[in-house]
Write an enzyme that holds these catalytic residues in place. Sequence first.
Site, mmCIF file in Angstrom:
data_model
loop_
_atom_site.group_PDB
_atom_site.id
_atom_site.type_symbol
_atom_site.label_atom_id
_atom_site.label_comp_id
_atom_site.label_asym_id
_atom_site.label_seq_id
_atom_site.Cartn_x
_atom_site.Cartn_y
_atom_site.Cartn_z
ATOM 1 N N SER A 1 0.824 -1.208 0.000
ATOM 2 C CA SER A 1 0.000 0.000 0.000
ATOM 3 C C SER A 1 0.856 1.255 0.000
ATOM 4 O O SER A 1 1.916 1.297 0.633
ATOM 5 C CB SER A 1 -0.879 -0.019 1.253
ATOM 6 O OG SER A 1 -1.439 1.246 1.483
ATOM 7 N N TYR B 1 -2.264 -0.276 10.273
ATOM 8 C CA TYR B 1 -2.496 -0.910 8.975
ATOM 9 C C TYR B 1 -1.261 -0.770 8.081
ATOM 10 O O TYR B 1 -0.749 -1.748 7.521
ATOM 11 C CB TYR B 1 -3.725 -0.278 8.294
ATOM 12 C CG TYR B 1 -3.783 -0.539 6.812
ATOM 13 C CD1 TYR B 1 -4.144 -1.794 6.326
ATOM 14 C CD2 TYR B 1 -3.444 0.456 5.890
ATOM 15 C CE1 TYR B 1 -4.159 -2.046 4.962
ATOM 16 C CE2 TYR B 1 -3.462 0.215 4.532
ATOM 17 C CZ TYR B 1 -3.821 -1.035 4.069
ATOM 18 O OH TYR B 1 -3.827 -1.274 2.717
ATOM 19 N N LYS C 1 1.697 -3.545 6.488
ATOM 20 C CA LYS C 1 2.093 -3.718 5.087
ATOM 21 C C LYS C 1 3.615 -3.619 4.938
ATOM 22 O O LYS C 1 4.232 -4.401 4.214
ATOM 23 C CB LYS C 1 1.389 -2.676 4.205
ATOM 24 C CG LYS C 1 -0.102 -2.926 4.059
ATOM 25 C CD LYS C 1 -0.350 -4.207 3.261
ATOM 26 C CE LYS C 1 -1.797 -4.619 3.203
ATOM 27 N NZ LYS C 1 -2.011 -5.899 2.501
#
Length: 340
Positions: free
Chosen positions: A127, A151, A155
Site C-alpha cells: 500500500s 495498517y 504492510k
Amino acid sequence: MPTTVLVTGGAGFIGSHTCVELLTHGYDVVVVDDHSNSSPHALERVAKTAGRPVTAAYETDLRDRRALNAVFDAHRVDAVIHFAARKAVGESVQIPVAYYDTNVGGTTALLAAMEQHDVRRLVFSSSCSVYGDATKVPLTEADPVAPTNPYATTKLLCERITGDVCRRLPGLSVLALRYFNPVGAHPSGHLGEDPRGVPNNVMPYLAQVAVGRRDRLRVFGDDYPTPDGTGVRDYIHVMDVAEGHRVALEHLDDEHGMRVFNLGTGTGTSVLELLAAFSAACGREIPHEITGRRPGDVPALVADPGAVARAWGWTTRRDLTDMCRDAWRFQELNPSGYPG
Ligand code: UD1
C-alpha cells in the site's frame, strides 16, 4: 509462465477483479478467502463475467496452517497473489493486535506453506500508506517509508519479512505492489466494491449517496495545502490494478528476490474534483457538506508510476471518467450490493 495461481482474498474487491483478469487470460485460479469482508457471491459473479469459474474456492483463514497446507497439497500452485488482509486504517488504530495478527500472521503462514510446497513466486498486495505523511509528490519507490498507522505498519512489515525470506531462499521471486487508491468496477456492472457496513473510503460512499442509501458525502477538510483545500489522491481503476497483477505474474521470473513497485496513475484528484466527476457520471448533483479533517489523513498522495513503466512497458489505461462511470454502473445495477 505460471498457469495455476492461488489468490488469497480472491472474493474481495481487488481480488475478484484480478480473478476475472486471470481467468480471461488463460490462467487457472484457486481462491482462499475467509469472507470476513467479502461475499461468496462475488465468485459467482467472477464466473459469469469471465465465462468460466475458478478451479476451487476455500473458505479458510490463512492462519489455519493445516487447512492452508491442504490447499497446497490439492493443487500444483505455480504462483501466489496475496491480497487477504484487514484494510481499514481507522479500525487498525482501534484494534491493532487484530491487524498484526491477521496481516502479518496470515503472511508468515502463507510464506511457510509456500516454502514447504516449493512455490517460489509471489505478488504481494502492499500500500502507498507505507509512505506515511508524504513530504513530496509524486512518490517514487526510493522515497522514505514512515507508516503512520498500524495498517500501514503491517504492510511494511510484510514487505520486510518477505525480503528476509528472499535472502534465505535465493530462488524466490516477489513483487510487492504499493497500490494508491483503487476504485471503480468491472465495466459489465456485475462486479464491484461492496464493503460491509458504512464505507470508509470515499468512492463507495459517494456511490451509496448517489443511489440514495446515504444522505450526503462529508468532505473531510477543505483547509489542506492543496489547490482546492481538499485531500488529493491518486485514484486508479480496479481493472488497471487487476491488469497490473496479471502483468506482474509475467515478470516474476525476470529476476529473483524482492522488488517493490508503485501502482498508480501519476494523476492527483481532489475530493471536490472526484465529487464533480461522479455527479457527471450519475447525472445528478451529489449532496455534500464540508466537515473537519479525518484524523490520520494526509494532504496529498500521488504515485510516480515510472518504475513499472520502465520495467514492464506497462501503464494504466483508464481515467477518472471511466472510474466514476463503472463504479456508478455497479451501484445502479446492485443498489444493495451483492445478495445475501
Ligand atoms: C486509505 C489508505 C490506503 C488504504 C485505503 C483502503 C492512507 C494514507 N491510505 O486511503 O492505504 O489502502 O484507505 O482502505 O492511510 N474522504 C472524504 N469523505 C469520506 C471518505 C474519504 O472526504 O467519506 C476523503 C479523505 O479525506 C481523502 C480521500 O477522500 O482525502 C480518500 O479517502 P479514502 O477513500 O478513505 O482513501 P485513503 O484514506 O486515501
